[in-house]
Design a protein around this motif. Structure first.
Motif, PDB file in Angstrom:
ATOM      1  N   ASN A 355       0.837  -1.198   0.000  1.00 13.33           N
ATOM      2  CA  ASN A 355       0.000   0.000   0.000  1.00 13.33           C
ATOM      3  C   ASN A 355       0.873   1.249   0.000  1.00 13.33           C
ATOM      4  OD1 ASN A 355      -2.747   1.201   0.455  1.00 13.33           O
ATOM      5  ND2 ASN A 355      -1.618   2.067   2.177  1.00 13.33           N
ATOM      6  N   ILE A 356       0.475   2.203  -0.810  1.00 15.52           N
ATOM      7  CA  ILE A 356       1.202   3.475  -0.802  1.00 15.52           C
ATOM      8  C   ILE A 356       0.520   4.373   0.216  1.00 15.52           C
ATOM      9  CG2 ILE A 356       1.801   5.516  -2.150  1.00 15.52           C
ATOM     10  CD1 ILE A 356       1.913   3.576  -4.560  1.00 15.52           C
ATOM     11  N   ARG A 357       1.264   4.739   1.205  1.00 14.09           N
ATOM     12  CA  ARG A 357       0.645   5.484   2.305  1.00 14.09           C
ATOM     13  C   ARG A 357       0.307   6.906   1.870  1.00 14.09           C
ATOM     14  NH1 ARG A 357       3.134   5.388   8.364  1.00 14.09           N
ATOM     15  NH2 ARG A 357       2.779   3.151   8.183  1.00 14.09           N
ATOM     16  N   PHE A 359      -1.759   8.046  -0.218  1.00 19.23           N
ATOM     17  CA  PHE A 359      -1.801   8.265  -1.667  1.00 19.23           C
ATOM     18  C   PHE A 359      -2.793   9.371  -2.029  1.00 19.23           C
ATOM     19  CE2 PHE A 359      -3.364   7.146  -5.957  1.00 19.23           C
ATOM     20  CZ  PHE A 359      -2.169   7.327  -6.637  1.00 19.23           C
ATOM     21  N   LYS A 360      -3.857   9.445  -1.255  1.00 19.34           N
ATOM     22  CA  LYS A 360      -4.875  10.465  -1.512  1.00 19.34           C
ATOM     23  C   LYS A 360      -4.248  11.857  -1.353  1.00 19.34           C
ATOM     24  CE  LYS A 360      -9.520  11.750  -0.025  1.00 19.34           C
ATOM     25  NZ  LYS A 360      -9.116  13.137   0.063  1.00 19.34           N
ATOM     26  N   ASN A 363      -2.124  12.672  -4.264  1.00 19.72           N
ATOM     27  CA  ASN A 363      -2.982  13.129  -5.362  1.00 19.72           C
ATOM     28  C   ASN A 363      -3.416  14.577  -5.157  1.00 19.72           C
ATOM     29  OD1 ASN A 363      -3.174  11.144  -7.280  1.00 19.72           O
ATOM     30  ND2 ASN A 363      -4.858  10.062  -6.268  1.00 19.72           N
ATOM     31  N   GLY A 371       0.192  11.360  -9.326  1.00 16.33           N
ATOM     32  CA  GLY A 371      -0.249  10.163  -8.605  1.00 16.33           C
ATOM     33  C   GLY A 371      -0.154   8.936  -9.495  1.00 16.33           C
ATOM     34  N   LEU A 375       2.093   5.372  -9.323  1.00 13.85           N
ATOM     35  CA  LEU A 375       1.545   4.010  -9.438  1.00 13.85           C
ATOM     36  C   LEU A 375       2.286   3.225 -10.517  1.00 13.85           C
ATOM     37  CD1 LEU A 375      -2.277   4.782  -9.158  1.00 13.85           C
ATOM     38  CD2 LEU A 375      -0.796   3.764  -7.421  1.00 13.85           C
ATOM     39  N   HIS A 394      -2.776  -4.970  -9.510  1.00 10.26           N
ATOM     40  CA  HIS A 394      -3.031  -3.628  -9.010  1.00 10.26           C
ATOM     41  C   HIS A 394      -4.482  -3.670  -8.530  1.00 10.26           C
ATOM     42  CE1 HIS A 394      -2.800   0.974  -9.930  1.00 10.26           C
ATOM     43  NE2 HIS A 394      -3.214   0.713  -8.707  1.00 10.26           N
ATOM     44  N   ALA A 397      -6.768   1.715  -6.121  1.00 10.75           N
ATOM     45  CA  ALA A 397      -5.958   2.901  -6.406  1.00 10.75           C
ATOM     46  C   ALA A 397      -4.521   2.825  -5.896  1.00 10.75           C
ATOM     47  CB  ALA A 397      -6.652   4.124  -5.830  1.00 10.75           C
ATOM     48  N   ASP A 398      -4.353   2.624  -4.596  1.00 12.35           N
ATOM     49  CA  ASP A 398      -3.007   2.705  -4.027  1.00 12.35           C
ATOM     50  C   ASP A 398      -2.538   1.354  -3.529  1.00 12.35           C
ATOM     51  OD1 ASP A 398      -4.857   2.476  -2.080  1.00 12.35           O
ATOM     52  OD2 ASP A 398      -4.185   4.181  -0.874  1.00 12.35           O
ATOM     53  N   ARG A 399      -3.144   0.296  -4.028  1.00 10.21           N
ATOM     54  CA  ARG A 399      -2.892  -1.001  -3.428  1.00 10.21           C
ATOM     55  C   ARG A 399      -2.531  -2.060  -4.472  1.00 10.21           C
ATOM     56  NH1 ARG A 399      -6.155  -2.601   1.919  1.00 10.21           N
ATOM     57  NH2 ARG A 399      -5.365  -0.600   2.606  1.00 10.21           N
TER      58      ARG A 399
END
Ligand code: C2E
Ligand code: CA
Ligand code: CA
Length: 743
Positions: A355-357, A359-360, A363, A371, A375, A394, A397-399
């Motif tokens: 997970n990208i911490r 990510f929101k 963005n 963003g 990815l 994938h 979104a961020d996972r």
């Protein structure tokens, strides 16, 4: 849109059609072949019959001519006048176009029309055959060097006495020409055999041996041919059959001739005969092949369209468009196969969530384009780092999800570290580089559980990483398992516990710093499970997840309301009591009505109930909170902001939302004693809150020093062990009664 089953049907139908077309063409071919062969046989047989008829007619007419000449010889005054005889014969020869005409006397002397005389021109045997049969037809022979001739002969009598034999001959070429004259101008090879198969006349153009021997020699090729034909020949029957001769297929027609037990045969190579029908067959084959090609092309086209359609479906259904990696569906679809392979090979494997911490936030700050680049960057590294037998996707979104094999923990740690380090460093270009925080939750698949459970476990591990700063990955382990057991245990018992009155209200007094008097209290739930008294930390978070907290809060409220109403009725002292309300209530439009309804039921005025709502709700749902606060105030309730200083601690919220009371979290106070700077912060915060007109309650006051300090900076109320722990309601009531009596 066509479905797989529809496609299969079409392919199936086309294949069936192709098979049917082929089958019918083959059948048609066979039918045509046999019809044509039959017709050919019939044609050839009638041709043969015609030839035979012509042959017979020719011989017959010759014999008739000879007979009539013979009769006129009977009328001659003296046959012995050889000179006269020969000139007569010469006239007859000329008139009838014979090759030769002769009269052979019983003494063997033969007088020819050309004036020559030969002894025993016909052998004795031949002569006696002439008398026996009243005619004679010889096999072709070369008589005087003009070519092969067939001799015909009739007996001549005078007054019943044999006077000699009249004979004539014609060239076989004449036969040939004459008998085929009114037949179609195609080359019709024919030959005449005797009943034993010996060739008598060969007009086939090919030199033949004894035809029967020949068939027998070819027995292995087609044994039916000689047997049938021989039988027919023995019984003087005609026919037409297909025979193999000299390695080729022939259509053989045979018709018995009128003389000498002879047979007229024609043998046509099948290839010649079927030349014309073959054309039709070729047309049929061509048609068939064309139809099959058309069907094949149609099939290829359908498969092509289907593939394209499938690919499009695959792209939309299975691919995450930003990174081009498979999506969650893709992962879920392929998961069983990969997991089964790992299990079969006894390879330990993990389900790893990457997970990208925040990510929101990335963005929000850098924009979606940036963003997406992050990815893609992460996807590229993951693609490079996973092995061929591993599965990657994938997921959202961020996972990202990886089904990863790992020989041992050390290898796994090393690989994950490498992946995380590589992803971490991201450069948009030379100027813009920043670090991304990546976190992973890992479930080591030590149990054969379904995909969704593995997902849950990996996610649980991921959540634990989030709770611990500075850690980038965590394994799901026994602790979680234990936790899950506890949760299921709690959930299985909660309803019965509520119905059975196992939830108890404990009350913790809040003291006035200045007077030391109990000014209010907080209702805190406890679960009396048999002898065990379970603290709320153990079950409230579970109930917040499953929604049961909504019921429980109302229950605690009602218990509190009951207690206060009773005390009022008993004329005892009543202090306001804070009741905790979960954030979930804020989603319920009927929340305030429900609260009001409970108080009204017990005729309790609204003022003694204070609603405690945590700071984080106020932060997250500011708009809703504003309305809720207004409505609660309008109905005469007071509202406290709970746990101030535990999270976001924004004084702005206090400016926007009008709380009556602010409860400073115990974390906010810890460390305040020895630290002058911290004390300063606490002091100014308290001052500012007070300026907004809120009552300040400090929670978790445990020491005299804290009391002194908090008192000195102007805090209003203290709630803490230094004064009293939360007490069973009866104990609290006693404490309150004593407190009332004292003051
Ligand atoms: P809270 O609302 O912040 O409640 C205060 C907690 O601090 C209570 O823990 C109390 O026992 C504890 N406490 C009081 N004085 C001291 C002290 O001097 N030192 C320390 N270390 N702790 C002190 P408790 O009762 O275990 O409750 C924990 C949390 O559970 C509460 O925190 C509240 O958030 C939640 N809770 C309790 N009852 C309810 C309820 O009926 N409904 C809801 N929604 N939540 C509740
Ligand atoms: Ca509280
Ligand atoms: Ca609190």
């Amino acid at each position: 849109m066509f479905k797989v089953s529809g496609f299969k049907h079409i392919v199936f139908l086309i294949l069936i059609a192709a098979a049917l077309v082929s089958l019918s063409v083959v059948m048609y071919w066979k039918h045509l072949d046999s019809v044509l062969a039959q017709r050919e046989r019939e044609n050839l047989f009638s041709l043969n019959q015609k030839l035979a008829e012509n042959f017979d007619n020719l011989v017959n007419s010759q014999l008739q001519v000879l007979s009539s000449v013979g009769e006129s010889l009977e009328g001659l005054p003296r046959v012995e006048n050889t000179y006269g005889l020969m000139s007569y014969l010469s006239r007859q020869k000329k008139r009838n176009g014979f090759e030769l005409v002769a009269f052979q006397f019983p003494d063997g002397k033969a007088y020819f029309a050309d004036g020559s005389v030969r002894n025993n021109f016909l052998s004795e045997e031949e002569v006696s055959s002439v008398y026996d049969n009243k005619y004679y037809v010889s096999a072709p022979r070369d008589v005087h060097g003009n070519g092969q001739e067939i001799i015909t002969a009739v007996p001549v009598y005078r007054k019943g006495v044999k006077t000699g034999v009249l004979l004539s001959s014609r060239l076989t070429t004449f036969y040939d020409k004459t008998i085929s004259k009114d037949l179609p101008p195609v080359f019709t090879p024919w030959f005449v055999t005797d009943a034993g198969g010996e060739i008598i006349l060969d007009r086939s153009g090919a030199a033949h041996d004894n035809i029967i021997n020949m068939w027998q020699a070819n027995k292995s090729d087609n044994a039916a041919c000689p047997a049938d034909v021989l039988q027919d020949i023995n019984q003087k029957r005609g026919g037409a059959v297909k025979c193999s001769l000299r390695g080729g297929d022939y259509l053989l027609a045979y018709v018995p001739l009128a003389y000498n037990n002879w047979y007229l045969l024609t043998a046509h190579a099948m290839t010649d005969i079927l030349h014309l029908p073959q054309k039709q067959l070729m047309t049929a084959v061509f048609l068939c092949v064309s139809i099959i090609i058309v069907l094949g092309l149609l099939l290829a086209f359908i498969i092509h369209v289907y593939r394209q359609h499938n690919q499009a479906l695959y792209r939309t259904g299975f691919i995450y468009h930003v990174t081009g990696l498979g999506n969650h569906n893709y992962f879920q679809f392929h998961f069983p196969r990969y997991a089964a392979a790992f299990r079969k090979n006894k390879t330990p494997f993990t389900l790893t969530v990457v997970n990208i911490r925040r990510f929101k936030a990335i963005n929000d700050i850098y924009g979606f384009e940036q963003g997406d680049k992050i990815l893609v960057h992460a996807a590229e590294i993951l693609r490079e780092e996973i092995k061929e037998d591993e599965l990657l996707c994938h997921s959202s979104a961020d996972r990202f999800l990886i089904l990863m094999s790992c020989a041992d923990r050390a290898e796994f740690d090393q690989r994950i570290e490498k992946i995380l380090t590589r992803i971490k460093h991201f450069c948009h270009d030379e100027k813009l580089c920043f670090d991304i925080t990546v976190e992973t939750g890992v479930y080591l698949a030590d149990e054969d559980v379904p995909f969704y459970i593995m997902m849950d476990r990996a996610n649980m591990a991921l959540n634990s990483v989030r709770e611990k700063a500075g850690q980038s990955f965590a394994f799901y382990n026994d602790e979680y398992r234990e936790q899950i057991k506890l949760i299921t245990d709690i959930e299985s018992k909660m309803n019965a516990a509520l119905a059975g009155g196992q939830f108890k209200v404990f009350l913790q007094p809040k003291y006035d710093f200045q007077t030391g008097r109990i000014e209010s209290a907080e209702a805190l739930v406890r679960w009396q499970d048999g002898q065990k008294l379970i603290p709320p930390d153990k079950f409230i978070p579970v109930f917040e997840k499953n929604g049961f907290v909504l019921k429980l809060d109302m229950f605690i409220l009602e218990e509190t309301v009951k207690l206060l109403a009773r005390r009022i009725k008993e004329g005892k002292r009543v202090v306001p009591v804070g009741v905790n309300f979960s954030r979930l209530h804020m989603e319920d439009h009927n929340f305030i009505n429900s609260v009001t309804e409970i108080l009204d039921r017990y005729n309790l005025p609204h003022e003694p109930i204070e609603l405690e709502i945590t700071e984080s709700i106020a932060f997250d749902k500011r708009e809703i909170m504003r309305d809720v606060l207004d409505e609660l105030h309008a109905r005469g309730f007071t509202v406290a902001m709970d746990d101030f200083g535990a999270g976001y601690s924004s004084l702005n919220i206090l400016k926007d939302l009008h709380f009556d009371c602010v409860k400073l979290d115990k974390e906010f106070l810890t460390g305040g004693e020895g630290n002058a700077r911290m004390r300063q912060i606490i002091q100014s915060t308290v001052e500012m809150i007070k300026k907004l007109g809120c009552v300040i309650v400090t929670e978790g006051v445990e020491t005299k020093e804290q009391v002194e300090f908090l008192k000195s900076i102007g805090c209003d109320l203290a709630q803490g062990y230094v004064f009293s722990r939360p007490l069973p309601s009866a104990d609290f009531e006693k404490l309150l009664n004593d407190d009332a009596a004292r003051n």
